[in-house]
Design an enzyme around this catalytic site. Structure first.
Site, PDB file in Angstrom:
ATOM      1  N   LYS A 173      64.407  67.297  61.888  1.00  0.00           N
ATOM      2  CA  LYS A 173      63.919  66.845  63.186  1.00  0.00           C
ATOM      3  C   LYS A 173      64.207  65.359  63.373  1.00  0.00           C
ATOM      4  CE  LYS A 173      59.952  68.340  61.890  1.00  0.00           C
ATOM      5  NZ  LYS A 173      58.537  68.758  61.741  1.00  0.00           N
ATOM      6  N   THR A 204      51.436  63.192  71.013  1.00  0.00           N
ATOM      7  CA  THR A 204      52.410  63.896  70.171  1.00  0.00           C
ATOM      8  C   THR A 204      51.770  64.500  68.920  1.00  0.00           C
ATOM      9  OG1 THR A 204      52.954  61.836  69.006  1.00  0.00           O
ATOM     10  CG2 THR A 204      54.290  62.394  70.944  1.00  0.00           C
ATOM     11  N   GLY A 206      50.561  66.957  66.420  1.00  0.00           N
ATOM     12  CA  GLY A 206      50.799  68.368  66.168  1.00  0.00           C
ATOM     13  C   GLY A 206      52.160  68.886  66.583  1.00  0.00           C
ATOM     14  N   THR A 207      53.095  67.987  66.884  1.00  0.00           N
ATOM     15  CA  THR A 207      54.417  68.465  67.323  1.00  0.00           C
ATOM     16  C   THR A 207      55.122  69.279  66.226  1.00  0.00           C
ATOM     17  OG1 THR A 207      55.305  66.287  66.722  1.00  0.00           O
ATOM     18  CG2 THR A 207      54.864  66.679  69.052  1.00  0.00           C
ATOM     19  N   GLY A 208      55.067  68.802  64.991  1.00  0.00           N
ATOM     20  CA  GLY A 208      55.726  69.514  63.908  1.00  0.00           C
ATOM     21  C   GLY A 208      55.090  70.866  63.625  1.00  0.00           C
ATOM     22  N   CYS A 209      53.765  70.904  63.632  1.00  0.00           N
ATOM     23  CA  CYS A 209      53.049  72.165  63.423  1.00  0.00           C
ATOM     24  C   CYS A 209      53.400  73.160  64.522  1.00  0.00           C
ATOM     25  CB  CYS A 209      51.544  71.920  63.422  1.00  0.00           C
ATOM     26  SG  CYS A 209      50.958  70.707  62.228  1.00  0.00           S
TER      27      CYS A 209
END
Length: 263
Positions: A173, A204, A206-209
């Site tokens: 990412k 932003t 929690g974007t990865g989760c």
């Protein structure tokens, strides 16, 4: 039957990340979500006060209990916390026959350490060979590949090094790149660049989760990996654009966002 997905992750009581974000994302994609908790946190949009991993045996019992009764079609991992929990999850993952997305969560948005150095080694050696896809950000890719990762050329080199550890595909990412963010997907030896516009927002958390949960949701519905990744990225764009503006710090995404990438 309704598709089923499982998240193996930590709890975020503020609801923006971790297991709570994963379950919201599954629901938005029309997937029945289950969750095995790995660690508890005390946090909100401004800070993380504590991180408390659960007993590994308790994590193992959760995995055994839910999967023997309601077998999922895909699973994902989030924050795992310790070597012992990673070993439990890896032993379980070595026996499954459905896709596994590994989000190698190492540090929270607020800088709290969620995976120590010894646990990172266990992740490389035990869990990555079981992964259908791993979704590191730039810092996580750098830690796993043992190299600097600051541009797209280095992202590709890191992805290939990580793939050599045994996982089927790698999505690096690029949200922390200069300029507009570009993700890099390495699958079956082929690289695909996935650019997106940079959205000016502090919301932003929690974007990865959410991204990894959305990919797992797509896989649970039988969609190909590349299609699942593209749909997940589209959802993240939509969720950032329509973020509800909650909290005084790094607020959550909009987990009720439309699935076509537009508000």
């Amino acid at each position: 039957m309704i598709p089923v997905a499982l998240t193996i992750a930590g709890s975020d009581p503020s609801g923006g990340a971790g297991l709570q974000a994963d379950l919201k994302t599954f629901h938005q994609f029309g997937v029945y979500g289950m969750g095995a908790v790995t660690l508890l946190t005390v946090q909100n949009t401004e800070r993380v006060e504590s991180v408390d991993p659960l007993d590994p045996a308790y994590v193992e019992r959760q995995l055994r209990s839910v999967t023997e009764d309601i077998p999922p079609k895909a699973a994902k991992t989030g924050a795992l916390g310790t070597v012992s929990i990673i070993e439990v999850v890896a032993s379980w993952a070595a026996r499954i026959s459905f896709p596994l997305v590994v989000d190698p969560v190492m540090i929270s948005k607020h800088g709290a350490v969620l995976l120590d150095t010894s646990a990172r080694a266990a992740m490389r050696e035990r869990l990555l060979p079981c992964a259908t896809l791993i979704t590191p950000n730039l810092a996580e890719a750098a830690a796993l590949a043992a190299m600097e990762v600051g541009d797209t050329a280095q992202m590709e080199e890191a992805a290939r090094r990580i793939a050599d550890m045994g996982c089927s595909a790698v999505l690096v990412k690029g949200g922390h790149l200069e300029g507009d963010p570009t993700d890099l997907l390495l699958s079956e030896g082929e690289v695909e660049m996935l650019p997106a516009p940079r959205i000016d927002t502090r919301h932003t958390h929690g974007t990865g989760c959410t991204l990894s949960a959305a990919i797992a949701a797509g896989l649970s519905k039988g969609q190909p990996l590349r299609a699942s990744v593209r749909a997940a990225k589209s959802f993240i764009t939509s969720a950032l654009l329509t973020a509800p503006g909650l909290g005084r710090g790094c607020g959550p995404l909009d987990h009720h966002a439309p699935l076509d990438g537009m508000p």
